[in-house]
Motif scaffolding. Structure first.
Motif, short mmCIF file in Angstrom:
data_model
loop_
_atom_site.label_atom_id
_atom_site.label_comp_id
_atom_site.label_asym_id
_atom_site.label_seq_id
_atom_site.Cartn_x
_atom_site.Cartn_y
_atom_site.Cartn_z
N ARG A 81 5.05 0.93 17.83
CA ARG A 81 6.07 0.74 16.79
C ARG A 81 5.79 -0.49 15.95
N THR A 82 5.29 -1.53 16.59
CA THR A 82 4.99 -2.76 15.86
C THR A 82 3.80 -2.55 14.92
N LEU A 83 2.77 -1.87 15.39
CA LEU A 83 1.63 -1.55 14.51
C LEU A 83 2.08 -0.72 13.31
N ALA A 84 2.98 0.20 13.54
CA ALA A 84 3.46 1.07 12.47
C ALA A 84 4.23 0.28 11.40
N ALA A 85 4.72 -0.89 11.74
CA ALA A 85 5.51 -1.69 10.81
C ALA A 85 4.65 -2.66 9.98
N PRO A 90 0.45 -3.62 4.19
CA PRO A 90 -0.84 -4.08 3.64
C PRO A 90 -0.87 -5.55 3.23
N GLU A 91 0.20 -6.07 2.71
CA GLU A 91 0.19 -7.47 2.29
C GLU A 91 0.15 -8.45 3.47
N GLN A 92 0.28 -7.92 4.69
CA GLN A 92 0.25 -8.76 5.89
C GLN A 92 -1.12 -8.79 6.56
N TYR A 93 -2.06 -7.95 6.16
CA TYR A 93 -3.33 -7.81 6.87
C TYR A 93 -4.08 -9.13 7.05
N ASP A 94 -4.05 -10.00 6.07
CA ASP A 94 -4.78 -11.26 6.15
C ASP A 94 -3.93 -12.41 6.68
N ARG A 136 -7.33 -8.22 12.39
CA ARG A 136 -8.17 -8.27 13.60
C ARG A 136 -7.34 -7.95 14.85
N LEU A 137 -6.12 -8.43 14.89
CA LEU A 137 -5.26 -8.17 16.05
C LEU A 137 -4.88 -6.70 16.12
N SER A 138 -4.64 -6.08 14.99
CA SER A 138 -4.32 -4.65 14.96
C SER A 138 -5.50 -3.83 15.49
N SER A 139 -6.69 -4.20 15.07
CA SER A 139 -7.90 -3.53 15.55
C SER A 139 -8.06 -3.73 17.06
N ALA A 184 -9.95 2.22 9.64
CA ALA A 184 -9.69 1.65 8.31
C ALA A 184 -8.40 0.85 8.31
N ASP A 185 -8.35 -0.13 7.44
CA ASP A 185 -7.12 -0.91 7.28
C ASP A 185 -5.93 0.04 7.10
N GLY A 186 -4.88 -0.24 7.86
CA GLY A 186 -3.66 0.55 7.74
C GLY A 186 -3.64 1.82 8.58
N ALA A 187 -4.75 2.17 9.19
CA ALA A 187 -4.80 3.40 9.99
C ALA A 187 -4.61 3.12 11.49
N TRP A 188 -4.26 1.89 11.82
CA TRP A 188 -4.13 1.52 13.24
C TRP A 188 -3.01 2.29 13.93
N ALA A 189 -1.88 2.45 13.29
CA ALA A 189 -0.77 3.17 13.92
C ALA A 189 -1.13 4.63 14.17
N ALA A 190 -1.83 5.24 13.23
CA ALA A 190 -2.25 6.64 13.41
C ALA A 190 -3.25 6.75 14.55
#
Length: 151
Positions: free
Chosen positions: A39-43, A46-50, A62-65, A94-100
């Motif tokens: 649930r946290t990954l899904a939230a 994109p503006e938070q990635y860095d 990096r943490l999501s990966s 890919a960036d943003g695909a971690w929740a999937a």
């Protein structure tokens, strides 16, 4: 009178030992940690990635990966396979695909860890061999801490 009632009704000057419940199952906490991390990954936006995280060596990307890699490793360990066969990061995601990517990983963890016999089996973790019950606790802790870092 059940064990909880015995403990509550025991006078302070006459403490009795009460057995720990035999129904403790660390897989319940592991499943909750897996669910919360997903649930946290899904939230993540994109503006938070860095953005930095409390874990200094990881930004949000990096943490999501890493979290996706961890959920994959939990399944591999539960099957009795080499934990090092799973890289520490899911760099192919890919960036943003971690929740999937999390969804099939979480499903696999649930399937692999469904057998109660896993708790007594010796499993190989990166830090050594532990019983499945201890391995579940180790990965509950890792997921909980990293989920907190991500949140």
């Amino acid at each position: 009178m059940n064990k909880t009632e015995q403990l509550i009704e025991t006078p302070s000057d006459s403490i009795r030992t009460v057995d720990a419940p035999s129904s403790f199952d660390p897989r319940i906490d592991l499943a909750a940690a897996v669910e919360l991390a997903g649930r946290t990954l899904a939230a993540v936006r994109p503006e938070q990635y860095d953005a930095p995280t409390p874990c200094e060596e990881f930004d949000v990307r990096r943490l999501s990966s890493h979290l996706v890699a961890v959920v994959r490793r939990i399944s591999v360990i539960g099957r009795g396979e080499d934990p090092f066969s799973v890289p520490s990061f899911a760099d192919e995601i890919a960036d943003g695909a971690w929740a999937a990517a999390w969804v099939p990983g979480a499903r696999e963890v649930a399937e692999v860890w469904a057998d109660p016999g896993i708790l007594g089996r010796q499993l190989r973790l990166p830090m050594g061999v532990l019983p499945g019950a201890a391995a579940a606790a180790v990965y509950t802790h890792e997921l909980t801490v990293h989920t907190w870092d991500l949140a």
